[in-house]
Design a protein around this motif. Structure first.
Motif, PDB file in Angstrom:
ATOM      1  N   VAL A 203       0.786  -1.158   0.080  1.00 15.72           N
ATOM      2  CA  VAL A 203      -0.067   0.115   0.036  1.00 15.72           C
ATOM      3  C   VAL A 203       0.801   1.243   0.000  1.00 15.72           C
ATOM      4  N   GLY A 204       1.820   1.129   0.666  1.00 10.86           N
ATOM      5  CA  GLY A 204       2.763   2.453   0.890  1.00 10.86           C
ATOM      6  C   GLY A 204       3.541   2.693  -0.246  1.00 10.86           C
ATOM      7  N   ARG A 205       3.992   1.742  -1.330  1.00  3.41           N
ATOM      8  CA  ARG A 205       4.473   2.005  -2.370  1.00  3.41           C
ATOM      9  C   ARG A 205       3.536   2.590  -3.423  1.00  3.41           C
ATOM     10  N   ALA A 206       2.287   2.027  -3.514  1.00  3.01           N
ATOM     11  CA  ALA A 206       1.216   2.645  -4.171  1.00  3.01           C
ATOM     12  C   ALA A 206       0.908   4.159  -3.939  1.00  3.01           C
ATOM     13  N   VAL A 207       0.891   4.513  -2.740  1.00  7.16           N
ATOM     14  CA  VAL A 207       0.617   5.665  -2.356  1.00  7.16           C
ATOM     15  C   VAL A 207       1.685   6.686  -2.502  1.00  7.16           C
ATOM     16  N   ALA A 208       3.024   6.156  -2.367  1.00  2.00           N
ATOM     17  CA  ALA A 208       4.068   7.122  -2.732  1.00  2.00           C
ATOM     18  C   ALA A 208       4.113   7.033  -4.302  1.00  2.00           C
ATOM     19  N   GLY A 209       3.788   6.346  -4.991  1.00  2.00           N
ATOM     20  CA  GLY A 209       3.530   6.218  -6.479  1.00  2.00           C
ATOM     21  C   GLY A 209       2.521   7.434  -6.943  1.00  2.00           C
ATOM     22  N   GLN A 210       1.488   7.532  -6.159  1.00  2.00           N
ATOM     23  CA  GLN A 210       0.528   8.411  -6.427  1.00  2.00           C
ATOM     24  C   GLN A 210       1.232   9.893  -6.179  1.00  2.00           C
TER      25      GLN A 210
END
Length: 123
Positions: A30-37
């Motif tokens: 989830v953290g990588r997805a949020v960081a990507g956004q």
């Protein structure tokens, strides 16, 4: 503003990284997805600053977005280190979320919304 909408998820990731014990891999996903956004939004704001000029509001928005991205990245690095140490563990457990910059980004969002309303009403 999408960046403000992501703040709850970002805080959840940071706090998930700060819990004692083993951090679930789901937090990293989830953290990588949020960081990507946040990374994508940083790019858009950087483009805006270049095309619209470097006024204080777009420039500060970019700084705040980069802060959000850095906090998520730091939390994930502390939760999933290559080498564990007591010092890194103390820093990981001390994480408390996005803090004051999150409130400032919400204030910036409000200012941007007001500016949009002003521009639309002046047409």
């Amino acid at each position: 503003m999408q960046a403000v909408a992501l703040q709850d998820e970002a805080d959840a990731v940071i706090l998930g990284c700060a819990r004692p014990g083993e951090v679930p891999c789901e937090v990293a996903r989830v953290g990588r997805a949020v960081a990507g956004q946040y990374g994508r939004l940083c790019g858009w704001v950087a483009d805006l600053v270049v095309t619209a000029g470097s006024g204080p509001l777009p420039r500060r928005t970019g700084e705040l977005l980069r802060y959000h991205l850095a906090m998520i990245d730091t939390a994930l690095k502390l939760a999933f280190p290559k080498c564990r140490s007591e010092r890194l563990e103390r820093h990981r457990l001390a994480l408390t979320g996005l803090g004051a910059p999150a409130r400032e980004l919400r204030d910036v969002e409000f200012a941007l919304r007001e500016r949009i309303v002003e521009l639309e009403s002046s047409r």
